[in-house]
Design a protein around this motif. Structure first.
Motif, PDB file in Angstrom:
ATOM      1  N   THR A 112      -2.021  -1.261  -3.840  1.00  0.00           N
ATOM      2  CA  THR A 112      -3.104  -0.285  -3.737  1.00  0.00           C
ATOM      3  C   THR A 112      -2.513   1.016  -3.206  1.00  0.00           C
ATOM      4  O   THR A 112      -1.399   1.052  -2.697  1.00  0.00           O
ATOM      5  CB  THR A 112      -4.241  -0.761  -2.807  1.00  0.00           C
ATOM      6  OG1 THR A 112      -3.755  -0.807  -1.456  1.00  0.00           O
ATOM      7  CG2 THR A 112      -4.751  -2.131  -3.220  1.00  0.00           C
ATOM      8  N   SER A 113      -3.274   2.087  -3.326  1.00  0.00           N
ATOM      9  CA  SER A 113      -2.771   3.391  -2.891  1.00  0.00           C
ATOM     10  C   SER A 113      -3.920   4.311  -2.531  1.00  0.00           C
ATOM     11  O   SER A 113      -5.034   4.156  -3.028  1.00  0.00           O
ATOM     12  CB  SER A 113      -1.940   4.027  -4.013  1.00  0.00           C
ATOM     13  OG  SER A 113      -1.487   5.324  -3.642  1.00  0.00           O
ATOM     14  N   VAL A 114      -3.606   5.287  -1.696  1.00  0.00           N
ATOM     15  CA  VAL A 114      -4.549   6.386  -1.502  1.00  0.00           C
ATOM     16  C   VAL A 114      -4.723   7.100  -2.824  1.00  0.00           C
ATOM     17  O   VAL A 114      -3.852   7.044  -3.696  1.00  0.00           O
ATOM     18  CB  VAL A 114      -4.031   7.375  -0.430  1.00  0.00           C
ATOM     19  CG1 VAL A 114      -3.943   6.705   0.926  1.00  0.00           C
ATOM     20  CG2 VAL A 114      -2.664   7.956  -0.831  1.00  0.00           C
ATOM     21  N   ASP A 115      -5.846   7.770  -2.986  1.00  0.00           N
ATOM     22  CA  ASP A 115      -6.088   8.490  -4.236  1.00  0.00           C
ATOM     23  C   ASP A 115      -6.042   9.996  -4.010  1.00  0.00           C
ATOM     24  O   ASP A 115      -6.838  10.749  -4.558  1.00  0.00           O
ATOM     25  CB  ASP A 115      -7.434   8.074  -4.838  1.00  0.00           C
ATOM     26  CG  ASP A 115      -7.566   8.542  -6.281  1.00  0.00           C
ATOM     27  OD1 ASP A 115      -6.570   8.455  -7.015  1.00  0.00           O
ATOM     28  OD2 ASP A 115      -8.654   9.009  -6.660  1.00  0.00           O
ATOM     29  N   HIS A 116      -5.100  10.406  -3.167  1.00  0.00           N
ATOM     30  CA  HIS A 116      -4.870  11.840  -2.980  1.00  0.00           C
ATOM     31  C   HIS A 116      -3.369  12.088  -3.027  1.00  0.00           C
ATOM     32  O   HIS A 116      -2.565  11.156  -3.025  1.00  0.00           O
ATOM     33  CB  HIS A 116      -5.475  12.340  -1.659  1.00  0.00           C
ATOM     34  CG  HIS A 116      -4.932  11.667  -0.430  1.00  0.00           C
ATOM     35  ND1 HIS A 116      -3.662  11.897   0.069  1.00  0.00           N
ATOM     36  CD2 HIS A 116      -5.503  10.768   0.419  1.00  0.00           C
ATOM     37  CE1 HIS A 116      -3.480  11.183   1.159  1.00  0.00           C
ATOM     38  NE2 HIS A 116      -4.570  10.480   1.392  1.00  0.00           N
ATOM     39  N   GLY A 117      -2.994  13.354  -3.080  1.00  0.00           N
ATOM     40  CA  GLY A 117      -1.595  13.712  -3.193  1.00  0.00           C
ATOM     41  C   GLY A 117      -0.930  13.932  -1.843  1.00  0.00           C
ATOM     42  O   GLY A 117      -1.472  13.593  -0.786  1.00  0.00           O
ATOM     43  N   THR A 118       0.260  14.529  -1.896  1.00  0.00           N
ATOM     44  CA  THR A 118       1.048  14.751  -0.684  1.00  0.00           C
ATOM     45  C   THR A 118       0.460  15.820   0.228  1.00  0.00           C
ATOM     46  O   THR A 118       0.827  15.892   1.397  1.00  0.00           O
ATOM     47  CB  THR A 118       2.489  15.139  -1.065  1.00  0.00           C
ATOM     48  OG1 THR A 118       2.450  16.194  -2.038  1.00  0.00           O
ATOM     49  CG2 THR A 118       3.234  13.947  -1.650  1.00  0.00           C
ATOM     50  N   ALA A 119      -0.413  16.652  -0.295  1.00  0.00           N
ATOM     51  CA  ALA A 119      -1.110  17.681   0.507  1.00  0.00           C
ATOM     52  C   ALA A 119      -0.132  18.513   1.319  1.00  0.00           C
ATOM     53  O   ALA A 119      -0.281  18.681   2.537  1.00  0.00           O
ATOM     54  CB  ALA A 119      -2.164  17.030   1.405  1.00  0.00           C
ATOM     55  N   VAL A 148       0.871  -1.168   0.000  1.00  0.00           N
ATOM     56  CA  VAL A 148       0.000   0.000   0.000  1.00  0.00           C
ATOM     57  C   VAL A 148       0.911   1.222   0.000  1.00  0.00           C
ATOM     58  O   VAL A 148       1.827   1.313   0.825  1.00  0.00           O
ATOM     59  CB  VAL A 148      -0.914   0.032   1.233  1.00  0.00           C
ATOM     60  CG1 VAL A 148      -1.820   1.264   1.200  1.00  0.00           C
ATOM     61  CG2 VAL A 148      -1.753  -1.240   1.318  1.00  0.00           C
ATOM     62  N   THR A 149       0.665   2.168  -0.913  1.00  0.00           N
ATOM     63  CA  THR A 149       1.555   3.314  -1.020  1.00  0.00           C
ATOM     64  C   THR A 149       0.876   4.614  -0.609  1.00  0.00           C
ATOM     65  O   THR A 149      -0.227   4.915  -1.043  1.00  0.00           O
ATOM     66  CB  THR A 149       2.090   3.463  -2.459  1.00  0.00           C
ATOM     67  OG1 THR A 149       0.998   3.572  -3.386  1.00  0.00           O
ATOM     68  CG2 THR A 149       2.928   2.255  -2.858  1.00  0.00           C
ATOM     69  N   ALA A 150       1.576   5.377   0.227  1.00  0.00           N
ATOM     70  CA  ALA A 150       1.188   6.750   0.512  1.00  0.00           C
ATOM     71  C   ALA A 150       1.719   7.617  -0.629  1.00  0.00           C
ATOM     72  O   ALA A 150       2.603   7.198  -1.378  1.00  0.00           O
ATOM     73  CB  ALA A 150       1.755   7.188   1.866  1.00  0.00           C
ATOM     74  N   PRO A 151       1.227   8.839  -0.779  1.00  0.00           N
ATOM     75  CA  PRO A 151       1.578   9.632  -1.958  1.00  0.00           C
ATOM     76  C   PRO A 151       3.018  10.148  -1.948  1.00  0.00           C
ATOM     77  O   PRO A 151       3.568  10.482  -0.899  1.00  0.00           O
ATOM     78  CB  PRO A 151       0.585  10.800  -1.909  1.00  0.00           C
ATOM     79  CG  PRO A 151       0.244  10.918  -0.463  1.00  0.00           C
ATOM     80  CD  PRO A 151       0.251   9.531   0.075  1.00  0.00           C
ATOM     81  N   LEU A 152       3.613  10.177  -3.126  1.00  0.00           N
ATOM     82  CA  LEU A 152       4.885  10.868  -3.301  1.00  0.00           C
ATOM     83  C   LEU A 152       4.666  12.035  -4.249  1.00  0.00           C
ATOM     84  O   LEU A 152       3.602  12.192  -4.842  1.00  0.00           O
ATOM     85  CB  LEU A 152       5.982   9.922  -3.803  1.00  0.00           C
ATOM     86  CG  LEU A 152       5.735   8.996  -4.994  1.00  0.00           C
ATOM     87  CD1 LEU A 152       5.655   9.752  -6.294  1.00  0.00           C
ATOM     88  CD2 LEU A 152       6.863   7.973  -5.082  1.00  0.00           C
ATOM     89  N   ASN A 153       5.657  12.869  -4.390  1.00  0.00           N
ATOM     90  CA  ASN A 153       5.531  14.076  -5.188  1.00  0.00           C
ATOM     91  C   ASN A 153       6.377  13.935  -6.451  1.00  0.00           C
ATOM     92  O   ASN A 153       7.601  13.800  -6.372  1.00  0.00           O
ATOM     93  CB  ASN A 153       5.982  15.292  -4.369  1.00  0.00           C
ATOM     94  CG  ASN A 153       5.730  16.601  -5.079  1.00  0.00           C
ATOM     95  OD1 ASN A 153       6.419  16.946  -6.024  1.00  0.00           O
ATOM     96  ND2 ASN A 153       4.723  17.340  -4.616  1.00  0.00           N
ATOM     97  N   LYS A 154       5.735  13.955  -7.617  1.00  0.00           N
ATOM     98  CA  LYS A 154       6.445  13.748  -8.873  1.00  0.00           C
ATOM     99  C   LYS A 154       7.506  14.824  -9.115  1.00  0.00           C
ATOM    100  O   LYS A 154       8.573  14.547  -9.658  1.00  0.00           O
ATOM    101  CB  LYS A 154       5.459  13.705 -10.041  1.00  0.00           C
ATOM    102  CG  LYS A 154       4.482  12.534 -10.026  1.00  0.00           C
ATOM    103  CD  LYS A 154       3.564  12.569 -11.229  1.00  0.00           C
ATOM    104  CE  LYS A 154       2.591  11.392 -11.229  1.00  0.00           C
ATOM    105  NZ  LYS A 154       1.623  11.485 -10.106  1.00  0.00           N
TER     106      LYS A 154
END
Length: 326
Positions: free
Chosen positions: A284-291, A110-116
């Motif tokens: 799977t991953s959250v569907d939001h960004g790094t916020a 499961v992945t938390a968001p990273l910043n491209k």
């Protein structure tokens, strides 16, 4: 062969300057956490910052923490800051978790968001988690699916320009339908009902608004129906999501990123989960960004991370070998 419960789930914390550690702590401490063995992969210094703002200690949770040691232990994380070393750290977490799954040391990730942009600052070419993990796995056919309790959407193309996205191929559409069908079965839907979006307004209106729908999408749908997949299309994208959200279909196939993402995020932003298909592992991953704007303020909800964890556990429990392709 199904995995024997409890499954082992590895969670990556994403960009250290974002909300990944915060939402992970909140999800893992929430009531109703599914039964599984959890490993969390990140940097201790990022976790310490999240512990300070949430009041939740990783050591009090039923998890094992893996410190990747990518960041200086005596330098607090600058929350909300775009930094190349943070992007590199987030990539390292994903790489190590992927390799764990490939070696059979974990059943899903499961992945938390990273910043491209942070990743790019380090000179690394990166278009998205799905594409990067597929490259690590040696998978040539991968795609993204968004799923919630009411509806799932799989995408023929994702992180490419709209100009490239409209360059359709029958083979790619067929494979996307197949991957979506297999994923829905792995999530417990025995016979998924699938709607395939058209590309053009009104699905082309018999060639009045473009020929791609008749030239590529209709033949792909016919080929999948010949393989006993319950699908229809091309259907107008401006109405099918309304109908599907009310029960007409289980899965919608979108032709490009925003065609699928916009309605799904309107439908249920907090509970919609991102899943990578076509891989030899479950991700799977959250569907939001790094916020970055709310990182470090204890404002981020753990609900989406909890949904991603639940789906990973469900898919690990239901997963069966992919059928042979002739």
């Amino acid at each position: 062969m199904k995995h024997i419960s409890p499954s082992k789930i590895v969670i990556t914390l994403g960009d250290p300057a974002g909300v990944g550690a915060e939402v992970t702590l909140k999800a893992l401490s929430a009531p109703g956490l599914p039964r599984a063995s959890f490993l969390v992969m990140g940097d201790r210094v990022a976790v310490a910052g999240a512990e300070a703002v949430t009041g939740i200690r990783m050591g009090d949770l039923p998890v094992e923490f893996i410190d990747c040691g990518m960041l200086a232990k005596d330098e607090p994380v600058e929350v909300g800051r775009l930094r190349a070393d943070y992007g590199a750290a987030a990539m390292r977490y994903v790489r190590e978790a992927t390799l764990m799954c490939l070696r059979g040391e974990a059943d899903a990730m499961v992945t938390a968001p990273l910043n491209k942009e942070a990743v790019a600052l380090g000179g690394i070419g990166f278009s998205g988690h799905t594409e990067y993990i597929a490259e690590l796995c040696g998978a040539k056919e991968s795609c993204m699916m968004l799923t919630s309790e009411r509806l799932s959407v799989v995408h023929v193309s994702t992180h490419v320009s709209l100009r490239r996205a409209v360059e359709l191929s029958k083979e790619r559409i067929v494979r996307t339908i197949e991957l979506g069908y297999e994923a829905m079965r792995n999530m417990g839907t025995e016979r998924p009902r699938i709607a395939v979006c058209g590309l053009n307004p009104h699905a082309g209106e018999h060639g009045m608004f473009g020929t791609e729908d008749e030239a590529y999408i209709a033949p792909a749908v016919a080929a999948c129906r010949d393989r006993a997949i319950d699908c229809e299309g091309p259907v107008p994208a401006d109405t099918i999501f309304y109908k599907a959200a009310r029960g007409s279909h289980d899965l919608v196939v979108a032709m490009y990123h925003d065609q699928g993402h916009i309605p799904m995020k309107l439908l249920d932003f907090e509970a919609t989960v991102n899943t990578s298909l076509g891989l030899p592992i479950i991700r799977t991953s959250v569907d939001h960004g790094t916020a970055f704007d709310i990182a470090g303020k204890n404002m981020a909800s753990g609900a989406n991370m909890m949904a991603a964890i639940r789906l990973a556990v469900t898919m690990a429990a239901h997963r069966t070998p992919a059928p042979a392709r002739g």
